[in-house]
Design a protein around this motif. Structure first.
Motif, short mmCIF file in Angstrom:
data_model
loop_
_atom_site.label_atom_id
_atom_site.label_comp_id
_atom_site.label_asym_id
_atom_site.label_seq_id
_atom_site.Cartn_x
_atom_site.Cartn_y
_atom_site.Cartn_z
N UNK A 21 -7.21 15.23 5.26
CA UNK A 21 -8.26 14.18 5.32
C UNK A 21 -9.59 14.56 5.85
N UNK A 22 -10.67 14.07 5.42
CA UNK A 22 -12.00 14.38 5.93
C UNK A 22 -11.98 13.97 7.29
N UNK A 23 -12.88 14.55 8.17
CA UNK A 23 -13.16 14.04 9.64
C UNK A 23 -13.99 12.73 9.35
N UNK A 24 -13.77 11.57 10.11
CA UNK A 24 -14.36 10.40 10.01
C UNK A 24 -15.71 10.43 10.23
N UNK A 25 -16.49 9.71 9.54
CA UNK A 25 -17.92 9.82 9.36
C UNK A 25 -18.68 9.69 10.73
N UNK A 212 -6.89 17.82 15.31
CA UNK A 212 -6.40 18.55 14.08
C UNK A 212 -5.64 17.96 13.04
N UNK A 213 -4.78 16.74 13.34
CA UNK A 213 -3.82 16.21 12.50
C UNK A 213 -4.37 14.81 12.26
N UNK A 214 -4.59 13.89 13.05
CA UNK A 214 -4.84 12.63 12.82
C UNK A 214 -6.47 12.41 12.70
N UNK A 215 -7.31 13.19 13.01
CA UNK A 215 -8.62 13.22 12.75
C UNK A 215 -9.06 14.47 11.73
N UNK A 216 -8.22 15.15 11.06
CA UNK A 216 -8.55 15.98 10.09
C UNK A 216 -9.49 17.04 10.61
N UNK A 217 -9.77 17.46 12.01
CA UNK A 217 -10.60 18.38 12.37
C UNK A 217 -10.07 19.66 13.11
N UNK A 218 -8.98 20.21 11.92
CA UNK A 218 -8.37 21.38 12.78
C UNK A 218 -9.15 22.49 13.17
N UNK A 269 -9.52 3.86 9.42
CA UNK A 269 -9.32 5.08 8.98
C UNK A 269 -7.80 5.60 9.27
N UNK A 270 -7.14 5.32 10.41
CA UNK A 270 -5.89 5.79 10.64
C UNK A 270 -4.86 4.89 9.72
N UNK A 271 -5.10 3.58 9.47
CA UNK A 271 -4.44 2.70 8.55
C UNK A 271 -4.30 3.20 7.27
N UNK A 272 -5.35 3.67 6.79
CA UNK A 272 -5.21 4.36 5.47
C UNK A 272 -4.61 5.71 5.55
N UNK A 273 -4.73 6.61 6.33
CA UNK A 273 -4.05 7.68 6.45
C UNK A 273 -2.38 7.49 6.30
N UNK A 274 -2.07 6.53 7.35
CA UNK A 274 -0.64 6.22 7.23
C UNK A 274 -0.18 5.84 6.10
#
Length: 404
Positions: A21-25, A212-218, A269-274
Motif C-alpha cells: 500500500x502507498x504511504x497516506x498522502x 512499515x506495515x500499517x502505513x506502507x512506509x517500510x 485508509x486503515x479501513x480500506x487496507x483491512x
C-alpha cells in the motif's frame, strides 16, 4: 527469482513481506513540508512525536495513562529498537517457534541465552500457558524476555483476549517481561479487536510498532516503543545505546510521522487496507486449504503459513524433497512461486512448512477498489476481480500441487 526473470519466466513473489500500500498522502505531504528540517533531535525522539505516540497507545491499545511520553522511544525502525532492548535486557530471551527471522540472530549478536517456546499446528502455532511454563521452568535465569509478535509473522493469526490473559498469568509467576511486537495491529482484520499487551500487563511489558506495515512506509525506517513506567531503567538503557549508535531518527521523517499517529486521520485508509487484506487473506486460505495444504486462517497482516506435510510422500518420491528449503527451491524453479522456508522462522529443517505473503497485488489499485466497494456495497468478488495477480499466483501453485 532474478535469474528466472532473466530467462523470461513469470515469477510470483510471495516470499517478501513488504506492504503493497502507498504511504497516506497526508503523511507524504508532511514529509515534503519538513524536508528542510536538519537539526539533530533528542535521542529518545521528537518530543511532539513521543507525546502523539503515547496518546495513540492509550487510544488504540488501551494502555493506562501512567504510560507517558517519557516512556516512548523512537528509532530507525522497530527492528533496531527490538535489538537494543535485547542488548540492554539482563536475562534469557524466550522466542516462539515459529518467529520472525531476525529475533534469533539479534539475540545471538547480543550474546543472550535463548530458549525456544515450541508450538504446533494443533495449537494454531500459538504459545500456550503450558509451553511457556515449560520453557520458563527449564531456564535458570531469574528474568526472561518473551518476544510475542501478533498479528503474527509468519503465521498470520493473532492472540485473543483469553489467550493473552492466560499467558500473562504465567509471565507474572516467572518474572517474564513481554515485548509485544504489535507492528501488524493496525492491519488486524479479525472480528475481535486487537488487544495490546500493554493493557493486559501494564507493569512489565513493552509495545513495539512502526510505519512499515500499517502505513506502507517500510523504507522510511521509523519505529516506536512504549515501555511500562516500571521499566524506565530499561528504556533509558535503550536510549543510551541509541546515543552511541544511530544518535537520532531523521528529523523530516519524525515530523512527518506526527500525521500517521494523529487521532482519526487515517481511519478511512486503515479501513480500506483491512478490507483488502481480509478479502484476499480469506480467499488465499480457502484456496490453499482446498488444494490440500494444512494452514490456519489469517486474522491480520499479509501472511499464511502453509504446511505441505500432506504431500510429503509424493514430494520425496517425485522431487527428492526432504525439507522446507528444498521444497521452496523446487517450487520456485518449477512453478515460479516464491515462498520462504519454515526453517527460516525457527521451525525444524525437516518440517515442510513455508511462509506465503499474499501482498502480490497493486496496493494503490486495491485501496481505490476497496473505497468504491465500501461506498457502493459491492461483494468480495468485485475486489478479487481487480486483483488478478493473486489468482495467477494461486493457480500456479495449484497446478504444481496437482502434478504431484
Amino acid at each position: 527469482q532474478d535469474e528466472l526473470r532473466r530467462q523470461g519466466r513469470v515469477v510470483h513473489p510471495c516470499g517478501f513481506g513488504q506492504s503493497p500500500f502507498p504511504v497516506p498522502e497526508c503523511v507524504v505531504h508532511s514529509l515534503r513540508e519538513h524536508a528542510t528540517a536538519r537539526a539533530y533531535l533528542p535521542v529518545q525522539g521528537l518530543p511532539e512525536l513521543q507525546d502523539r505516540v503515547a496518546g495513540w497507545f492509550h487510544r488504540t491499545g488501551g494502555v493506562p495513562h501512567t504510560w507517558s511520553a517519557a516512556d516512548v522511544r523512537v528509532g530507525p525502525g522497530s527492528k533496531e529498537l527490538i535489538f537494543l532492548v535485547q542488548m540492554a535486557f539482563h536475562g534469557d530471551i524466550l522466542l516462539p517457534s515459529p518467529s520472525w527471522v531476525s529475533y534469533l540472530p539479534q539475540a545471538r549478536m547480543a550474546r543472550k541465552s535463548v530458549r525456544l517456546v515450541d508450538t504446533s499446528f494443533e495449537t494454531q502455532w500459538k504459545v500456550t500457558p503450558e509451553s511457556l511454563e515449560k520453557a520458563c521452568s527449564a531456564s535458570t535465569a531469574t528474568r526472561h524476555l518473551l518476544i510475542l509478535n501478533y498479528p503474527n509473522n509468519p503465521v498470520g493469526n493473532t492472540y485473543h483476549l483469553h489467550e493473552l490473559e492466560a499467558l500473562v498469568q504465567v509471565c507474572r509467576a516467572h518474572n517474564v517481561t513481554i515485548l509485544g511486537d504489535e507492528i501488524y495491529a493496525g492491519v488486524q482484520y479479525s472480528h475481535e479487536p486487537h488487544h495490546s499487551i500493554g493493557k493486559l500487563y501494564p507493569e512489565n511489558s513493552i509495545i513495539s510498532t512502526g510505519l512499515s506495515k500499517w502505513a506502507g512506509a517500510g523504507g522510511w525506517r521509523l519505529g516506536v516503543m512504549g515501555f511500562s513506567p516500571e521499566l524506565r531503567p530499561l528504556a533509558d538503557a535503550v536510549a543510551s545505546l541509541a546515543s552511541e549508535t544511530y544518535s537520532c531518527v531523521s528529523a523530516p521523517i519524525q515530523w512527518a510521522a506526527l500525521q500517521a499517529f494523529e487521532p482519526d486521520l487515517l481511519d478511512h485508509y486503515l479501513a480500506c487496507e483491512r478490507l483488502v487484506l481480509r478479502v484476499v487473506g480469506s480467499h488465499v486460505f480457502e484456496r490453499l486449504q482446498a488444494a490440500g495444504l494444512q494452514l490456519v486462517a489469517p486474522e491480520g497482516g499479509f501472511y499464511v503459513f502453509p504446511d505441505f506435510s500432506p504431500f510429503a510422500s509424493a514430494l520425496l518420491e517425485k522431487k527428492g524433497v526432504e525439507n522446507s528449503e528444498q521444497l521452496c527451491e523446487v517450487l520456485l524453479r518449477e512453478s515460479g512461486v516464491a515462498l520462504l522456508p519454515g526453517s527460516a522462522f525457527l521451525r525444524p529443517a525437516n518440517e515442510l512448512t513455508t511462509r506465503l505473503s499474499y501482498c502480490v497485488f497493486d496496493g494503490k489499485r486495491a485501496l481505490d477498489v476497496a473505497a468504491f466497494m465500501m461506498s457502493e456495497d459491492r461483494g468480495d468478488e468485485y475486489l478479487l476481480e481487480h486483483l488478478p495477480e493473486v489468482d495467477e499466483a494461486l493457480k500456479a501453485l495449484e497446478r504444481w500441487l496437482g502434478s504431484l
